[in-house]
Design an enzyme around this catalytic site. Structure first.
Site, PDB file in Angstrom:
ATOM      1  N   ASP A 121       0.837  -1.196   0.000  1.00 25.57           N
ATOM      2  CA  ASP A 121       0.000   0.000   0.000  1.00 25.57           C
ATOM      3  C   ASP A 121       0.878   1.254   0.000  1.00 25.57           C
ATOM      4  O   ASP A 121       1.923   1.296   0.660  1.00 25.57           O
ATOM      5  CB  ASP A 121      -0.900  -0.015   1.243  1.00 25.57           C
ATOM      6  CG  ASP A 121      -2.034   0.983   1.148  1.00 25.57           C
ATOM      7  OD1 ASP A 121      -2.554   1.199   0.039  1.00 25.57           O
ATOM      8  OD2 ASP A 121      -2.424   1.541   2.196  1.00 25.57           O
ATOM      9  N   HIS A 122       0.450   2.258  -0.733  1.00 21.86           N
ATOM     10  CA  HIS A 122       1.147   3.551  -0.787  1.00 21.86           C
ATOM     11  C   HIS A 122       2.634   3.400  -1.119  1.00 21.86           C
ATOM     12  O   HIS A 122       3.501   3.878  -0.383  1.00 21.86           O
ATOM     13  CB  HIS A 122       0.988   4.315   0.524  1.00 21.86           C
ATOM     14  CG  HIS A 122      -0.381   4.881   0.746  1.00 21.86           C
ATOM     15  ND1 HIS A 122      -0.886   5.931   0.005  1.00 21.86           N
ATOM     16  CD2 HIS A 122      -1.361   4.520   1.605  1.00 21.86           C
ATOM     17  CE1 HIS A 122      -2.115   6.200   0.407  1.00 21.86           C
ATOM     18  NE2 HIS A 122      -2.426   5.354   1.374  1.00 21.86           N
ATOM     19  N   ASP A 131       0.975   5.266  -5.354  1.00 17.75           N
ATOM     20  CA  ASP A 131       0.350   6.511  -4.943  1.00 17.75           C
ATOM     21  C   ASP A 131       0.995   7.674  -5.696  1.00 17.75           C
ATOM     22  O   ASP A 131       2.025   8.205  -5.291  1.00 17.75           O
ATOM     23  CB  ASP A 131       0.497   6.703  -3.432  1.00 17.75           C
ATOM     24  CG  ASP A 131      -0.219   7.940  -2.923  1.00 17.75           C
ATOM     25  OD1 ASP A 131      -0.683   8.742  -3.756  1.00 17.75           O
ATOM     26  OD2 ASP A 131      -0.313   8.103  -1.689  1.00 17.75           O
ATOM     27  N   HIS A 182      -7.534   9.970   5.896  1.00 16.75           N
ATOM     28  CA  HIS A 182      -6.682   9.033   6.616  1.00 16.75           C
ATOM     29  C   HIS A 182      -6.606   9.357   8.110  1.00 16.75           C
ATOM     30  O   HIS A 182      -6.667  10.517   8.507  1.00 16.75           O
ATOM     31  CB  HIS A 182      -5.239   9.076   6.083  1.00 16.75           C
ATOM     32  CG  HIS A 182      -5.050   8.465   4.733  1.00 16.75           C
ATOM     33  ND1 HIS A 182      -4.813   9.212   3.610  1.00 16.75           N
ATOM     34  CD2 HIS A 182      -5.040   7.170   4.336  1.00 16.75           C
ATOM     35  CE1 HIS A 182      -4.644   8.406   2.571  1.00 16.75           C
ATOM     36  NE2 HIS A 182      -4.787   7.158   2.986  1.00 16.75           N
ATOM     37  N   GLY A 209      -8.758   5.586   4.214  1.00 15.68           N
ATOM     38  CA  GLY A 209      -9.320   6.287   5.368  1.00 15.68           C
ATOM     39  C   GLY A 209     -10.654   5.721   5.807  1.00 15.68           C
ATOM     40  O   GLY A 209     -11.519   6.452   6.303  1.00 15.68           O
ATOM     41  N   GLY A 210     -10.809   4.399   5.685  1.00 16.28           N
ATOM     42  CA  GLY A 210     -12.095   3.780   6.001  1.00 16.28           C
ATOM     43  C   GLY A 210     -12.484   3.867   7.459  1.00 16.28           C
ATOM     44  O   GLY A 210     -13.672   3.801   7.785  1.00 16.28           O
ATOM     45  N   ASN A 266      -9.943   0.665   2.804  1.00 14.86           N
ATOM     46  CA  ASN A 266      -8.714   0.530   3.581  1.00 14.86           C
ATOM     47  C   ASN A 266      -9.003   0.926   5.018  1.00 14.86           C
ATOM     48  O   ASN A 266      -9.466   2.044   5.272  1.00 14.86           O
ATOM     49  CB  ASN A 266      -7.615   1.429   3.014  1.00 14.86           C
ATOM     50  CG  ASN A 266      -7.036   0.900   1.728  1.00 14.86           C
ATOM     51  OD1 ASN A 266      -7.592   0.030   1.085  1.00 14.86           O
ATOM     52  ND2 ASN A 266      -5.904   1.450   1.338  1.00 14.86           N
ATOM     53  N   THR A 305      -6.627   2.501  11.331  1.00 13.50           N
ATOM     54  CA  THR A 305      -6.688   3.151  12.637  1.00 13.50           C
ATOM     55  C   THR A 305      -7.631   2.420  13.587  1.00 13.50           C
ATOM     56  O   THR A 305      -7.314   2.195  14.761  1.00 13.50           O
ATOM     57  CB  THR A 305      -7.129   4.616  12.472  1.00 13.50           C
ATOM     58  OG1 THR A 305      -6.207   5.284  11.606  1.00 13.50           O
ATOM     59  CG2 THR A 305      -7.166   5.325  13.810  1.00 13.50           C
TER      60      THR A 305
END
Length: 276
Positions: free
Chosen positions: A82-83, A104, A174, A203-204, A225, A228
């Protein structure tokens, strides 16, 4: 079951009117918990190694760990970088067993974003690896602000890159520790009307569960995604373990005590995105 590519889980999700969870991995315990949750629900899962994870643990080690879990799982498991911010980062992931990479290019001019993503697709496709890209910029809580995805740029990306999924910015942010009602449905619908790719929301954790479920079942968003929310479950479980036994010092026992809580949170997310 062998590891799956991103396309292999997102295309059926798009056709079936649901979404798949991309869960952020930071170590063995959370990765194991995610796969256990996926097996309990019978649903696919995407294990994601973001920049922080890759900085902490070498990519060759992560690739072997992810593939070990994926190859023994009873459900499809995507091993996802990711990213990544360069062709080289994506190439490293491909060479070490990842089945999907996310480039990204959100901070680049659209022409350069498209050109670089297309170059990565040309490397990834012969290896059977999927590619996710991003148009627009998903900001950070207490950090850089967002730039909404422009439909005209999204359609160019869709047509010109050959990517398998497109991450978009429509009010998602995010690193949110509290859910907020920030999704711009009109902006999302405009992107859906202009493109055909499976869509991704980073930022789900900042999107309320009911809204995630509505998006998963009522839009072309096929991947969320989430990190956190799961890290918070991990932290709470670790604090409880330390409080329950202040004399505890064994790393394996302490970290192992977090697995049930992280597994339970992951299970809820997986079922929610399935519309259950």
């Amino acid at each position: 079951m062998t590891a799956a590519s991103l396309a292999e889980v997102l295309r059926p999700a798009m056709a079936g009117g649901h979404a798949v969870a991309g869960l952020v991995v930071l170590g063995w315990e959370d990765a194991l918990a995610y796969v256990q949750a996926a097996e309990e629900t019978g649903l696919p899962v995407i294990l994601q190694a973001g920049p922080g994870c890759r900085q902490h643990t070498p990519v060759p080690v992560l690739g072997r760990m992810f593939r070990h879990l994926a190859d023994q799982a009873r459900v499809p498991v995507v091993c996802h970088v990711d990213h990544a911010y360069s062709v080289e980062e994506c190439r490293e992931g491909i060479e070490h067993g990842f089945t999907s990479v996310m480039f990204d290019g959100s901070k680049l001019p659209i022409e350069q974003n498209i050109e670089t993503t297309r170059a990565i697709v040309e490397i990834a496709r012969p290896a059977g690896v999927s590619v996710e890209g991003e148009v627009g910029f998903v900001g950070y809580a207490q950090g850089a602000g967002s730039a909404l995805t422009r439909p005209d740029e999204a359609v160019r990306f869709d047509r010109e890159t050959g990517a398998d999924a497109l991450a978009v910015s429509v009010g998602n942010v995010h690193l949110q520790t509290e859910p907020t009602e920030g999704i711009d449905w009109a902006a999302l619908r405009a992107i859906e009307a202009a493109t055909s790719l499976p869509l991704v929301l980073h930022g789900g954790s900042g999107i309320p569960p009911a809204t995630r479920r509505a998006l998963a079942t009522g839009s072309r968003v096929c991947k969320f995604n989430i990190g956190t929310e799961l890290r918070m479950a991990f932290g709470s479980a670790l604090r409880r373990a330390l409080a329950d036994d202040p004399a505890a010092f064994d790393r394996i026992a302490l970290l192992g005590a977090t697995i049930p809580a992280v597994r339970a949170t992951a299970r809820e997310i997986l079922l929610e995105l399935r519309g259950r």
